[in-house]
Design a protein around this motif. Structure first.
Motif, PDB file in Angstrom:
ATOM      1  N   ALA A  52       0.868  -1.186   0.000  1.00 44.49           N
ATOM      2  CA  ALA A  52       0.000   0.000   0.000  1.00 44.49           C
ATOM      3  C   ALA A  52       0.904   1.236   0.000  1.00 44.49           C
ATOM      4  O   ALA A  52       2.024   1.188   0.526  1.00 44.49           O
ATOM      5  CB  ALA A  52      -0.908   0.012   1.227  1.00 44.49           C
ATOM      6  N   VAL A  56      -1.225   5.990   2.663  1.00 47.42           N
ATOM      7  CA  VAL A  56      -2.285   5.153   3.225  1.00 47.42           C
ATOM      8  C   VAL A  56      -1.815   4.536   4.537  1.00 47.42           C
ATOM      9  O   VAL A  56      -2.538   4.542   5.539  1.00 47.42           O
ATOM     10  CB  VAL A  56      -2.692   4.049   2.220  1.00 47.42           C
ATOM     11  CG1 VAL A  56      -3.644   3.047   2.874  1.00 47.42           C
ATOM     12  CG2 VAL A  56      -3.333   4.664   0.987  1.00 47.42           C
ATOM     13  N   ARG A 146       3.479   1.963  -4.666  1.00 50.06           N
ATOM     14  CA  ARG A 146       2.367   1.126  -4.221  1.00 50.06           C
ATOM     15  C   ARG A 146       2.775   0.166  -3.118  1.00 50.06           C
ATOM     16  O   ARG A 146       1.980  -0.648  -2.662  1.00 50.06           O
ATOM     17  CB  ARG A 146       1.780   0.329  -5.402  1.00 50.06           C
ATOM     18  CG  ARG A 146       1.096   1.232  -6.413  1.00 50.06           C
ATOM     19  CD  ARG A 146       0.293   0.436  -7.413  1.00 50.06           C
ATOM     20  NE  ARG A 146      -0.501   1.319  -8.252  1.00 50.06           N
ATOM     21  CZ  ARG A 146      -1.746   1.086  -8.610  1.00 50.06           C
ATOM     22  NH1 ARG A 146      -2.364   0.009  -8.165  1.00 50.06           N
ATOM     23  NH2 ARG A 146      -2.404   1.911  -9.390  1.00 50.06           N
ATOM     24  N   SER A 186      -3.998  -1.264   6.476  1.00 50.36           N
ATOM     25  CA  SER A 186      -3.531  -0.488   5.323  1.00 50.36           C
ATOM     26  C   SER A 186      -4.001  -1.118   4.020  1.00 50.36           C
ATOM     27  O   SER A 186      -4.446  -0.418   3.101  1.00 50.36           O
ATOM     28  CB  SER A 186      -2.004  -0.379   5.334  1.00 50.36           C
ATOM     29  OG  SER A 186      -1.556   0.313   6.480  1.00 50.36           O
ATOM     30  N   GLU A 189      -7.735  -0.456   3.638  1.00 50.66           N
ATOM     31  CA  GLU A 189      -7.987   0.931   3.256  1.00 50.66           C
ATOM     32  C   GLU A 189      -7.603   1.179   1.796  1.00 50.66           C
ATOM     33  O   GLU A 189      -8.314   1.873   1.058  1.00 50.66           O
ATOM     34  CB  GLU A 189      -7.206   1.867   4.173  1.00 50.66           C
ATOM     35  CG  GLU A 189      -7.346   3.342   3.853  1.00 50.66           C
ATOM     36  CD  GLU A 189      -8.732   3.899   4.130  1.00 50.66           C
ATOM     37  OE1 GLU A 189      -9.048   4.986   3.625  1.00 50.66           O
ATOM     38  OE2 GLU A 189      -9.503   3.234   4.858  1.00 50.66           O
ATOM     39  N   TRP A 190      -6.468   0.628   1.353  1.00 53.05           N
ATOM     40  CA  TRP A 190      -6.003   0.820  -0.027  1.00 53.05           C
ATOM     41  C   TRP A 190      -6.980   0.193  -1.021  1.00 53.05           C
ATOM     42  O   TRP A 190      -7.286   0.779  -2.066  1.00 53.05           O
ATOM     43  CB  TRP A 190      -4.608   0.231  -0.165  1.00 53.05           C
ATOM     44  CG  TRP A 190      -3.991   0.304  -1.535  1.00 53.05           C
ATOM     45  CD1 TRP A 190      -3.352  -0.706  -2.188  1.00 53.05           C
ATOM     46  CD2 TRP A 190      -3.892   1.443  -2.405  1.00 53.05           C
ATOM     47  NE1 TRP A 190      -2.870  -0.273  -3.399  1.00 53.05           N
ATOM     48  CE2 TRP A 190      -3.196   1.042  -3.562  1.00 53.05           C
ATOM     49  CE3 TRP A 190      -4.348   2.761  -2.307  1.00 53.05           C
ATOM     50  CZ2 TRP A 190      -2.933   1.902  -4.630  1.00 53.05           C
ATOM     51  CZ3 TRP A 190      -4.094   3.632  -3.377  1.00 53.05           C
ATOM     52  CH2 TRP A 190      -3.399   3.198  -4.512  1.00 53.05           C
ATOM     53  N   GLN A 193      -9.995   2.451  -1.309  1.00 47.48           N
ATOM     54  CA  GLN A 193      -9.702   3.637  -2.114  1.00 47.48           C
ATOM     55  C   GLN A 193      -9.680   3.297  -3.602  1.00 47.48           C
ATOM     56  O   GLN A 193     -10.199   4.037  -4.428  1.00 47.48           O
ATOM     57  CB  GLN A 193      -8.364   4.246  -1.702  1.00 47.48           C
ATOM     58  CG  GLN A 193      -8.380   4.938  -0.356  1.00 47.48           C
ATOM     59  CD  GLN A 193      -7.102   5.701  -0.073  1.00 47.48           C
ATOM     60  OE1 GLN A 193      -6.346   6.021  -0.978  1.00 47.48           O
ATOM     61  NE2 GLN A 193      -6.859   5.996   1.190  1.00 47.48           N
ATOM     62  N   GLN A 194      -9.092   2.156  -3.953  1.00 45.21           N
ATOM     63  CA  GLN A 194      -9.045   1.740  -5.354  1.00 45.21           C
ATOM     64  C   GLN A 194     -10.457   1.464  -5.902  1.00 45.21           C
ATOM     65  O   GLN A 194     -10.756   1.836  -7.039  1.00 45.21           O
ATOM     66  CB  GLN A 194      -8.173   0.492  -5.506  1.00 45.21           C
ATOM     67  CG  GLN A 194      -6.697   0.746  -5.302  1.00 45.21           C
ATOM     68  CD  GLN A 194      -5.876  -0.515  -5.403  1.00 45.21           C
ATOM     69  OE1 GLN A 194      -6.111  -1.478  -4.694  1.00 45.21           O
ATOM     70  NE2 GLN A 194      -4.927  -0.518  -6.314  1.00 45.21           N
TER      71      GLN A 194
END
Length: 199
Positions: A52, A56, A146, A186, A189-190, A193-194
């Motif tokens: 991530a 993030v 990333r 993390s 959350e990532w 978001q994606q």
């Protein structure tokens, strides 16, 4: 700023063996526990690669009042004072924690420098905590945009005498619980978001 520089220097001294690198590539943390120069204290360190972005990961680390929902053994964290000086945010928080049947309440200061992807912490010495001392840092090193390499260091000293075997269990369990959640939260959350960005 000087504290942040010391963190970077400390991170530079972390030497990873080939076995450590293999564990990191497998998504596993490297978690040695080192003896401290301070009598009765243990210094814990952790390195982990997380798939991530650093922003993030750092956001999860700094979401202190959600620790009760994210971190095992943390019952509650409540912020009681915040301030900013030269772009460094200071947040003071009360922690209620339960580890292997022992409950602790302590008061922490967190100093967060967004530009350095670093947060250092120590006890709020103006208040009486159930632990004698706790100091350390979180440092998130960007990798390829990333992926992030996370460094966590903590030196903790309990108040009063604790048997050595019990202390070992406390430090190992506390280290595991304090760090494995960062990867889980993390990544979650990532992914969210994606999905919201349609990626």
């Amino acid at each position: 700023l000087m504290v942040m520089v010391m963190v970077v220097l400390d991170v530079a001294q972390v030497l990873l063996s080939p076995a450590d690198v293999r564990r990191l590539r497998q998504g596993k943390p490297v978690m040695p526990t080192l003896e401290s120069n301070v009598a009765g204290a243990r210094r814990m360190v952790m390195v982990q690669d997380i798939p991530a972005p650093n922003a993030v990961v750092m956001n999860r680390i700094m979401d202190l009042e959600q620790y009760g929902a994210m971190v095992d053994n943390v019952q509650q964290v409540a912020n009681y004072e915040t301030s900013t000086h030269k772009a460094v945010r200071t947040i003071k928080s009360t922690y209620d924690v339960s580890v292997v049947g022992m409950k602790f309440k302590y008061f922490m200061e967190h100093h967060y420098d967004p530009a350095q992807n670093c947060m250092v912490f120590n006890l709020d010495y103006s208040k009486r905590s159930d632990i004698d001392d706790s100091v350390g840092y979180w440092y998130v090193q960007p990798s390829n945009g990333r992926t992030s390499r996370v460094y966590y260091s903590c030196e903790c000293k309990l108040r009063g005498w604790v048997p050595g075997p019990v202390y070992s269990v406390l430090t190992k369990e506390a280290m595991t619980k304090a760090t494995t959640w960062v990867s889980r939260e993390s990544i979650k959350e990532w992914k969210m978001q994606q999905q919201s960005d349609g990626l």
